[in-house]
Design a protein around this motif. Structure first.
Motif, PDB file in Angstrom:
ATOM      1  N   ALA A   1      32.816  15.540 120.233  1.00 49.63           N
ATOM      2  CA  ALA A   1      34.011  15.020 119.380  1.00 49.63           C
ATOM      3  C   ALA A   1      33.647  14.532 118.167  1.00 49.63           C
ATOM      4  CB  ALA A   1      34.767  14.305 120.444  1.00 49.63           C
ATOM      5  N   GLY A   2      34.618  14.034 117.487  1.00 46.77           N
ATOM      6  CA  GLY A   2      34.524  13.402 116.247  1.00 46.77           C
ATOM      7  C   GLY A   2      33.839  14.099 114.769  1.00 46.77           C
ATOM      8  N   ARG A   3      33.859  13.713 113.860  1.00 44.36           N
ATOM      9  CA  ARG A   3      33.057  14.364 112.876  1.00 44.36           C
ATOM     10  C   ARG A   3      31.570  14.438 113.039  1.00 44.36           C
ATOM     11  NH1 ARG A   3      35.423  15.753 108.358  1.00 44.36           N
ATOM     12  NH2 ARG A   3      33.844  14.590 107.049  1.00 44.36           N
ATOM     13  N   ARG A   4      31.025  15.273 112.379  1.00 44.99           N
ATOM     14  CA  ARG A   4      29.775  15.329 112.921  1.00 44.99           C
ATOM     15  C   ARG A   4      28.673  15.521 111.354  1.00 44.99           C
ATOM     16  NH1 ARG A   4      29.409  14.516 117.857  1.00 44.99           N
ATOM     17  NH2 ARG A   4      27.558  15.483 118.227  1.00 44.99           N
ATOM     18  N   ALA A   5      27.402  15.236 111.939  1.00 46.00           N
ATOM     19  CA  ALA A   5      26.343  15.342 110.924  1.00 46.00           C
ATOM     20  C   ALA A   5      24.989  16.129 111.597  1.00 46.00           C
ATOM     21  CB  ALA A   5      25.834  13.867 110.251  1.00 46.00           C
TER      22      ALA A   5
ATOM     23  N   THR B   1      16.258  20.066 114.673  1.00 50.00           N
ATOM     24  CA  THR B   1      17.240  19.772 114.021  1.00 50.00           C
ATOM     25  C   THR B   1      18.446  19.982 114.943  1.00 50.00           C
ATOM     26  OG1 THR B   1      16.354  21.268 112.028  1.00 50.00           O
ATOM     27  CG2 THR B   1      18.798  20.943 112.164  1.00 50.00           C
ATOM     28  N   PHE B   2      19.431  18.887 114.831  1.00 49.29           N
ATOM     29  CA  PHE B   2      20.627  18.895 115.887  1.00 49.29           C
ATOM     30  C   PHE B   2      21.673  17.997 115.134  1.00 49.29           C
ATOM     31  CE2 PHE B   2      17.340  15.747 116.464  1.00 49.29           C
ATOM     32  CZ  PHE B   2      18.008  14.506 116.351  1.00 49.29           C
ATOM     33  N   ASP B   3      22.836  18.220 115.781  1.00 49.73           N
ATOM     34  CA  ASP B   3      23.823  17.420 115.141  1.00 49.73           C
ATOM     35  C   ASP B   3      24.307  16.312 116.056  1.00 49.73           C
ATOM     36  OD1 ASP B   3      26.582  18.194 116.900  1.00 49.73           O
ATOM     37  OD2 ASP B   3      25.303  20.019 116.635  1.00 49.73           O
TER      38      ASP B   3
ATOM     39  N   GLU C   1      26.824   7.725 113.492  1.00 50.99           N
ATOM     40  CA  GLU C   1      25.682   7.464 113.808  1.00 50.99           C
ATOM     41  C   GLU C   1      24.478   8.085 112.764  1.00 50.99           C
ATOM     42  OE1 GLU C   1      24.487   9.071 117.779  1.00 50.99           O
ATOM     43  OE2 GLU C   1      26.553   8.068 118.637  1.00 50.99           O
ATOM     44  N   LEU C   2      24.940   8.564 111.549  1.00 53.26           N
ATOM     45  CA  LEU C   2      23.939   9.036 110.510  1.00 53.26           C
ATOM     46  C   LEU C   2      23.173   7.982 110.020  1.00 53.26           C
ATOM     47  CD1 LEU C   2      23.073  11.364 108.990  1.00 53.26           C
ATOM     48  CD2 LEU C   2      25.008  11.010 107.334  1.00 53.26           C
ATOM     49  N   GLY C   3      23.764   6.679 109.618  1.00 52.02           N
ATOM     50  CA  GLY C   3      22.954   5.838 108.992  1.00 52.02           C
ATOM     51  C   GLY C   3      22.310   6.162 107.665  1.00 52.02           C
ATOM     52  N   ARG C   4      21.096   5.949 107.485  1.00 52.71           N
ATOM     53  CA  ARG C   4      20.559   6.551 106.025  1.00 52.71           C
ATOM     54  C   ARG C   4      19.735   7.786 106.229  1.00 52.71           C
ATOM     55  NH1 ARG C   4      17.273   0.815 104.238  1.00 52.71           N
ATOM     56  NH2 ARG C   4      19.248  -0.537 103.839  1.00 52.71           N
ATOM     57  N   ARG C   5      19.868   8.447 107.400  1.00 53.68           N
ATOM     58  CA  ARG C   5      19.179   9.576 107.570  1.00 53.68           C
ATOM     59  C   ARG C   5      20.089  10.701 106.460  1.00 53.68           C
ATOM     60  NH1 ARG C   5      19.026  10.290 113.851  1.00 53.68           N
ATOM     61  NH2 ARG C   5      20.967   9.152 113.804  1.00 53.68           N
ATOM     62  N   ALA C   6      19.193  11.772 106.157  1.00 53.72           N
ATOM     63  CA  ALA C   6      20.032  12.946 105.206  1.00 53.72           C
ATOM     64  C   ALA C   6      20.667  13.638 106.179  1.00 53.72           C
ATOM     65  CB  ALA C   6      18.698  13.632 104.553  1.00 53.72           C
ATOM     66  N   ASN C   7      21.960  14.069 105.712  1.00 56.87           N
ATOM     67  CA  ASN C   7      22.692  14.991 106.406  1.00 56.87           C
ATOM     68  C   ASN C   7      22.681  16.270 105.876  1.00 56.87           C
ATOM     69  OD1 ASN C   7      24.846  16.442 107.630  1.00 56.87           O
ATOM     70  ND2 ASN C   7      26.532  14.875 106.908  1.00 56.87           N
ATOM     71  N   LEU C   8      22.174  17.018 106.777  1.00 56.22           N
ATOM     72  CA  LEU C   8      21.851  18.658 106.220  1.00 56.22           C
ATOM     73  C   LEU C   8      23.290  19.493 105.917  1.00 56.22           C
ATOM     74  CD1 LEU C   8      19.026  19.676 108.439  1.00 56.22           C
ATOM     75  CD2 LEU C   8      18.989  18.686 106.084  1.00 56.22           C
TER      76      LEU C   8
END
Length: 461
Positions: free
Chosen positions: A408-412, A420-422, A427-434
């Motif tokens: 559920a929810g918007r994903r990254a 590699t996973f969503d 919860e993305l924080g400072r990580r790069a969103n692919l």
């Protein structure tokens, strides 16, 4: 389907009446459900859809046509909403789409693309686009994934028995599937997906798609080849003359393929190619590719390799396997499957022959024998934003308790330690969103070249 409004399922026309009044935006994602037998999927093809369909604005005529069809069809129609798209957005769908790099390989059940409406008065638009968006992704991604798996299946044979295995793998399987598809569009889309991993094709529509949608001057290569019609026209008594004509006409091209089973394959290989035309083939300096177009797809090509080896002689490559002299080769393309290819290469290897003596062609089994269920593609609307700008998760309850929880929810999508996973976007924080923005309100934000797509294939889990 020229009218983008009608490029959906009938029942979606009435969804504008079904959302709670506080809903302003709806977010959905495309993924492959974890139940697929195949563990990995190659994401490819979205850019073709964006350029061909979303880049063309809807018109008043489109709205009129859709309204007329909806009324006769038994569905309500949001005339006000579609007219707003024309008046406020110039006819371009107010959508924001983000996606993985095209060509990237990820584990199944990873989010591949995500879409949300940008006009808060049109929250139903995300669901409306599901049918065409999912179709635009599942088919090319499925063909790209199956072609990748095919290449990896053949790789051990070429690595063990041939010199320069990577170059040979690239041309080991040609696409002959154009006539097996339902439309030229399907042929182009599927054919281009195949060319991410291979370089041989006779599907011209794929070449056109590569030029039109990915800026590639040339995505795949072909070579002069005969068919039964051009051979039969000479008659049985002149079969040798037909073969000689092929050598004389096309030896300057470097390689040419001749279907050789029109009358008697064994005689054609051993007597005509092996004796009568032996010297002219050798003197031409070009590669003769003998095509046994019928017979058992496993036994026949193996026998032809052995017959040609006897007629033209062999030498050992650096791996210690036999290679037919004078670049004489075999092409098997009649009803051949992945299993057939493996068995052919296995038998040849057992007889001491290198895999470089033979290549393959595929038709319907390459471009047509695939479905959305091959990798269990789906699109799920997973979050909505209310009139106070707050996002809320959406997910249905699993059918049975043993099923995995639906995301559920918007994903990254993130990479961590080679995996590699969503994850939830929160919860993305400072990580790069692919997941990169590729489309917004009629504008292409990121354009992939075909070279980019091929380069992205190295990014795996």
């Amino acid at each position: 389907m020229k009218n983008l409004i009608l490029n959906t399922d009938s029942y979606k026309l009435g969804h504008f009446l079904q959302y709670p009044p506080e809903v302003r935006r709806v977010s959905g994602y495309v993924t492959t459900r974890g139940k697929s037998f195949w563990p990995e999927v190659v994401f490819f093809g979205l850019q073709m859809f964006l350029k061909e369909y979303l880049s063309k604005p809807i018109s008043r005529d489109d709205v009129d046509e859709a309204e007329d069809i909806a009324g006769l069809h038994g569905q309500p129609f949001d005339r006000v909403g579609w007219q707003r798209i024309i008046d406020a957005h110039g006819g371009y769908l107010p959508l924001s789409i983000e996606a993985l790099p095209e060509g990237m390989t990820v584990r199944r059940d990873t989010v591949l693309a995500q879409v949300v409406n940008t006009d808060p008065q049109l929250p139903w638009l995300t669901g409306h686009i599901e049918t065409s968006l999912l179709r635009a992704i599942w088919y090319p991604s499925t063909i790209a994934s199956l072609s990748r798996r095919l290449k990896e299946t053949l790789r051990p044979f070429y690595e063990k028995s041939s010199d320069n295995p990577e170059a040979l793998l690239d041309v080991s399987v040609a696409d002959y599937g154009a006539r097996a598809t339902t439309t030229s569009e399907q042929a182009g889309i599927g054919g281009l997906a195949h060319l991410i991993h291979f370089r041989r094709t006779d599907t011209l529509a794929a070449v056109v798609c590569g030029r039109r949608y990915y800026g590639a001057q040339m995505v795949g290569f072909s070579l002069p080849a005969s068919e039964h019609t051009t051979m039969l026209a000479w008659g049985r008594e002149k079969e040798a003359a037909a073969f000689r004509n092929m050598v004389e006409q096309f030896s300057g091209s470097g390689a040419y393929s001749v279907v050789s089973d029109s009358f008697d394959l064994a005689n054609a290989v051993s007597e005509i190619w092996g004796k009568e035309l032996h010297d002219i083939v050798v003197q031409s300096g070009a590669t003769l590719i003998v095509r046994p177009d019928s017979g058992d797809p496993i036994d026949t090509p193996v026998q032809v390799v052995a017959q040609l080896a006897y007629a033209f002689g062999t030498h050992l490559n650096t791996k210690g396997y036999k290679v037919i002299n004078h670049q004489v080769r075999v092409l098997q393309s009649d009803a051949v499957s992945v299993q057939d290819m493996s068995m052919v290469l296995g038998r040849l290897e057992g007889m001491g022959f290198s895999a470089e003596n033979i290549s393959f062609g595929m038709g319907s089994s390459l471009l047509q024998k695939a479905s959305r269920d091959s990798f269990s593609f789906t699109m799920r609307c997973s979050a909505y934003q209310d009139d106070k700008h707050t996002w809320h998760d959406m997910a249905r309850r699993p059918v049975v308790l043993r099923d995995s929880e639906i995301k559920a929810g918007r994903r990254a999508v993130v990479s961590d330690d080679g995996d590699t996973f969503d994850i939830p976007l929160t919860e993305l924080g400072r990580r790069a969103n692919l997941l990169q923005p590729v489309w917004r309100n009629g504008e292409l934000l990121k354009e992939w070249t075909f070279e980019d797509v091929i380069a992205a294939t190295v990014r795996r889990l």
